[in-house]
Structure formats: structure tokens, C-alpha cells
Enzyme design. Structure first.
Site: not given
Lengths: 389, 138
Positions: A288, A336
Site C-alpha cells: 500500500y 495508477y
């Protein structure tokens, strides 16, 4: 109880973004429905096969989003036998994977659907405003901490103070992640990025620059998790859940015992022991990346390197394409997409890597993947280790 | 930093004594009578040993900056005009940590582990505990 090999991920689905936004002003319910349908089609299953539903979200509040698994089941026309809306922040979906596997192993359901969506970018609903100064937030909000960036910045400042970590180390992570994004046609940010670009970007909350921070985008994702028996009949080869662990150490960063160690130290240990694999055996990691510092602390807490050595560990673009530690191969939350709670997209990318579906960004012969979700302000973590036959 | 229109604490059963103490320029924290550990933020049970025997004690108001950040964008619209300002986690000598701001210092001078002391700042109905470098004149 171990859930090793008790269940497999057999379907993944998501939606395309344009400049970080969903198309045509779609609603947060629409995009989750589309992601769910795509994940079920990917698995070769139908809506009527779903008997377990796992949802976390920050949409529809106050209002229908208060009970997210209930409203989504209504919208999709699903009446589950098993329901879970565990909400521990961005790591919720890694927790859902473990909970789904445990439910499946216990015979409480056979086909679990995990869902997330957000239209925060389209709605401009993301703010850096503090939490309302009630309950425990009354000791935080009056002092104007930008949330969440300020909390992560404090962790970065402490790590730099204790270990001599430099802003350049953090920038390495942003640059390597952008290189992966350049190989992913669906990534939001694909322009070349240098370490100087990161260091010269505006300071948001010292020592974190703008390009140390994740994007703010829309997005939706879905996973289908089934029992080994059901996996045999699915359209694609199963990606097995080998180990999972979860924990949280605090809510407010004020209560974090050590700002340089996340609870991944515990959740990672649980997951590794359950899976029975070692760090060296992992082929591709999805960590993450809400902020660059999140990645550095997590790699140390998971034991990929020693405390304080994270900066050296990721140096020289080691995590970039062609490096020996492929990480965040879709371009991450940094490049992204990052629709608020990013954890489900880490899992989707891990599955696609293990299936060999990643085209230009495919990590060769990827057999084992580690996924680490982090939620809140370094508050919660959940680790999933996935493998293929 | 001006404190007009800032989000002010909404006191409750845990915190009434703490905020009243600040008004009287006393930094009150809790101490467990059973395990002797200090507690912040205030609560009804000791998070170390679950004892209900909790007393209020006055902190020396001295401590160190455990970590900090300089906010370049405000934590909400009410703080927009104050940037840059320093938000810090203060580790009091009693061992507990609390959020505050470092004032009466250039934000660029704030460092981890620097010694600080409490200074109370009135802002309308509430008085907030803020911190300044130890030993400087108020």
C-alpha cells in the site's frame, strides 16, 4: 485455525478511468456493479452463485452507505448467507480475503464477492479538513493537523530523525512506481518522473512533497473468492490464499506506539507463518503506497529489511521494472489510481501477476505474491500471501 | 496563529476536567492508581491494566517533540491563513504523547527531540495547550 488453501481468488474486475475519473459521471453504485459483473464473468460464475458479500466503503454517508454490504446487495439483487462489512480503512479488503476464506472453510458460504468503489474525484469530496472535534478527535482537530498527510509526514520525520533516511530515499519509491505505471495503459499518471521532480514538487506537509502523496481518483474493484471445490469449475486457474494476517495498533497517530513500526510486523508474521513461505520466495510484492513513507515503513515492518534500512533497501531503483524486487507493478496508489481505500487494487494486481495477464509489466514466472494493505493513519494493516499451482 | 473560527473541542465525560484545567492554565493528565502509568487522552479505564482507579494529576508541562510536521496547506479551511505552522506530537516527561502546535518559534527551527514546555493560549471559550521551546521567555 489456518486458512491455507481453504479458498482461492478466481475472479477480479475493475473499471477504466479517464484522467482519474469514471466515465460518463457514473455513480458509485454503478461502478461497483460493473466491477462485480466483470469479476464474476472473469470467474465464469453468475450473480446467483454469490452467497457471501464483503464490502467496505466511505460513500453514501450519511445515508445509504451506513450499511454498505446491505445497500450493495440490494442494488445487485443478492441475498447473502454470509455478510461482512469490516471497515478498518484501506486494508479492509485484505482482511475481507481472510474473513472470506475462514467463512468458506467453515462452510458458511461458497462464493464470496468482495467489492469497493469510490467517486471521490468526480465529486470533489476528498478534503484535508480535520475530523470533527468530537470524542477522541477533540485532542487532534483543534491543532490543525492536515489529515491524513500530516500523520504520515510525522512518521517520515521521525524515521529521518532516528535513522538518517533522506527525502531522496522516499523519492526513489515514487520514481520506481511511476516506471511501472508507464507500462500500464490504465494508469492515471504515465509521464516520466525523476528524483529531482519529486524533490522539487511543492511541499505539502514536511517532509512530504506533493509527489510523495498518492493520487486522488475514482475507482471500483471486485474479487470473487470460492471454495476449492468451486474453484475447479471456474473459467480461470485459481490463485490460492496461502496466508493472511491483520492487526491495528492505533486510530490517531498520537497513539501509535512507535511511528517507525506499523502493525504489519504482526499481520505479516501471521501471514508468513500460515503460508509457510519465506521472504526470499516472494516473487512480486504489492505494498500500500498512500505515501512513499508508507512503503518504506511497511517493508521494514514486514521484515524484508531491518528497522532503519528501508532507505538503502529501495535505493538504486531496486523496486522498478528490471530491479530485483518488483513492487507495485500496476503503478500503485502513487501513479495508477487511489480511490480513497486502495487495498482491493493491490489484490487485483497480485492476481493478474500470478495469472500472467500483465503484458508489458508482467513479472516473469511470478508464483508467489505478498499483498499488504494499510488503513487509516498507519493504523491498520492486513497481509495476504497468494500463490498459484 | 489566530484562533478565531477554529474547530474547538467538544468536551464530553472523558474530557471536561482536561479542558477546564487548560482554562486554569493547568495541564491535567490522568494516572492509574493501580499500575501507576500516566494516561492521555483521558478515559474511564486504564488502557494498560483496565483499572477504574484513575486520578487526575498536573503534568509538569515539560517534554520533547517526538515528531512534527510543518503544514504547508492548512488542516481545513479555518487554518488556511496560518500556513506554514508546526503541528507536533509532544512526549511529556510523564511518558504520554499529545498533539499540539509549536509556537513562539520559527517553524524551520522545530526538530525531533527538542525540549519544549507548555504555554496556554486563550481562544474564546477554550484555552488550548500549546508548546514553545523550553526556557524561552513567554
Amino acid at each position: 485455525m489456518s486458512i491455507k488453501n481453504a479458498a482461492a481468488i478466481v475472479g477480479v474486475g475493475d473499471v477504466e478511468l479517464e484522467k482519474g475519473k469514471v466515465k460518463d459521471g457514473q455513480s458509485v453504485l454503478q461502478i461497483q456493479a460493473i466491477a462485480a459483473k466483470r469479476a464474476l464473468e472473469d470467474a465464469g460464475l453468475s450473480k446467483d452463485d454469490v452467497d457471501g458479500i464483503f464490502v467496505a466503503g466511505l460513500w453514501g454517508l450519511p445515508g445509504v452507505g451506513s450499511f454498505p454490504s446491505v445497500i450493495l446487495s440490494e442494488y445487485l439483487g443478492i441475498q447473502p448467507k454470509y455478510t461482512d462489512s469490516t471497515q478498518i480503512g484501506g486494508s479492509a479488503f485484505e482482511a475481507h480475503v481472510g474473513h472470506a476464506a475462514a467463512a468458506i472453510k467453515s462452510g458458511l458460504c461458497e462464493v464470496a464477492l468482495v467489492l469497493y468503489g469510490s467517486t471521490q474525484r468526480s465529486e470533489k469530496s476528498r478534503t484535508l479538513a480535520g475530523r470533527p472535534p468530537v470524542l477522541t478527535a477533540q485532542y487532534e482537530t483543534p491543532f490543525g493537523l492536515p489529515s491524513p498527510a500530516g500523520s504520515y509526514a510525522m512518521a517520515a520525520a521521525r524515521h529521518m530523525h532516528q535513522y538518517g533516511t533522506k527525502p531522496e530515499h522516499l523519492a526513489e519509491i515514487a520514481v520506481a512506481t511511476r516506471k511501472w505505471a508507464q507500462l500500464n495503459p490504465y494508469a492515471t499518471m504515465r509521464d516520466p518522473l525523476s528524483i529531482d521532480d519529486v524533490l522539487n514538487s511543492p511541499m505539502i506537509s514536511d517532509p512530504l512533497h506533493l509527489l510523495d502523496c498518492c493520487l486522488v481518483t475514482d475507482g471500483a474493484g471486485a474479487l470473487v473468492i470460492v471454495s476449492p471445490e468451486r474453484a475447479r469449475d471456474c473459467r480461470k486457474k485459481p490463485v490460492w490464499i496461502l496466508g493472511q494476517g491483520e492487526s491495528h495498533s492505533h486510530w490517531s497517530i498520537q497513539a501509535m506506539p512507535d511511528l517507525t513500526v506499523t502493525s504489519a510486523a504482526q499481520s505479516g508474521k501471521t501471514a508468513f507463518e500460515m503460508a509457510g513461505v519465506t521472504h526470499d520466495e516472494i516473487d512480486v510484492v504489492q505494498i500500500y503506497d498512500s505515501f512513499t513513507i508508507t512503503v518504506l515503513l511497511t517493508l521494514e515492518s514486514l521484515g524484508f529489511c531491518k528497522p532503519g534500512e528501508g532507505g538503502d533497501f529501495i535505493s538504486n531503483q531496486r523496486t522498478a521494472p528490471g530491479g530485483d524486487f518488483p513492487m507495485n507493478t500496476n503503478g500503485g496508489g502513487l501513479s495508477y489510481a487511489h480511490p480513497g481505500m486502495y487495498g482491493i487494487f493491490l489484490l487485483i494486481e497480485a492476481v493478474r501477476q500470478l495469472r500472467g495477464e500483465c503484458g508489458e509489466r508482467q513479472v516473469k514466472d511470478a508464483k508467489l505474491s505478498l499483498v499488504n494493505g494499510t488503513g487509516g493513519t498507519l493504523s491498520s494493516t492486513s497481509v495476504v500471501i497468494l500463490g498459484r499451482d | 496563529m489566530t484562533d478565531q473560527n477554529k474547530p474547538m473541542p467538544i468536551p464530553d465525560g472523558d474530557s471536561n476536567v482536561f479542558w477546564q484545567g487548560c482554562k486554569e492554565n493547568k495541564l491535567l493528565i490522568q494516572k492509574c492508581s493501580d499500575c501507576s502509568k500516566h494516561i492521555f487522552y483521558p478515559r474511564i479505564l486504564c488502557p494498560n491494566c483496565f483499572s477504574e482507579k484513575i486520578e487526575w494529576v498536573e503534568s509538569t508541562g515539560k517534554g520533547k517533540v517526538y515528531s512534527y510536521t510543518i503544514a504547508r496547506r492548512g488542516g481545513g479551511p479555518a487554518f488556511k491563513d496560518d500556513v506554514p505552522y508546526a503541528v507536533a506530537l509532544i512526549q511529556l516527561d510523564e511518558g504520554v504523547r499529545m498533539f499540539s502546535n509549536i509556537i513562539n518559534a520559527d517553524v524551520e527551527e522545530v526538530k525531533c527531540d527538542m525540549a519544549v514546555e507548555v504555554v496556554f493560549v486563550d481562544s474564546g471559550e477554550f484555552t488550548l495547550p500549546k508548546f514553545q521551546p523550553a526556557g524561552i521567555l513567554k
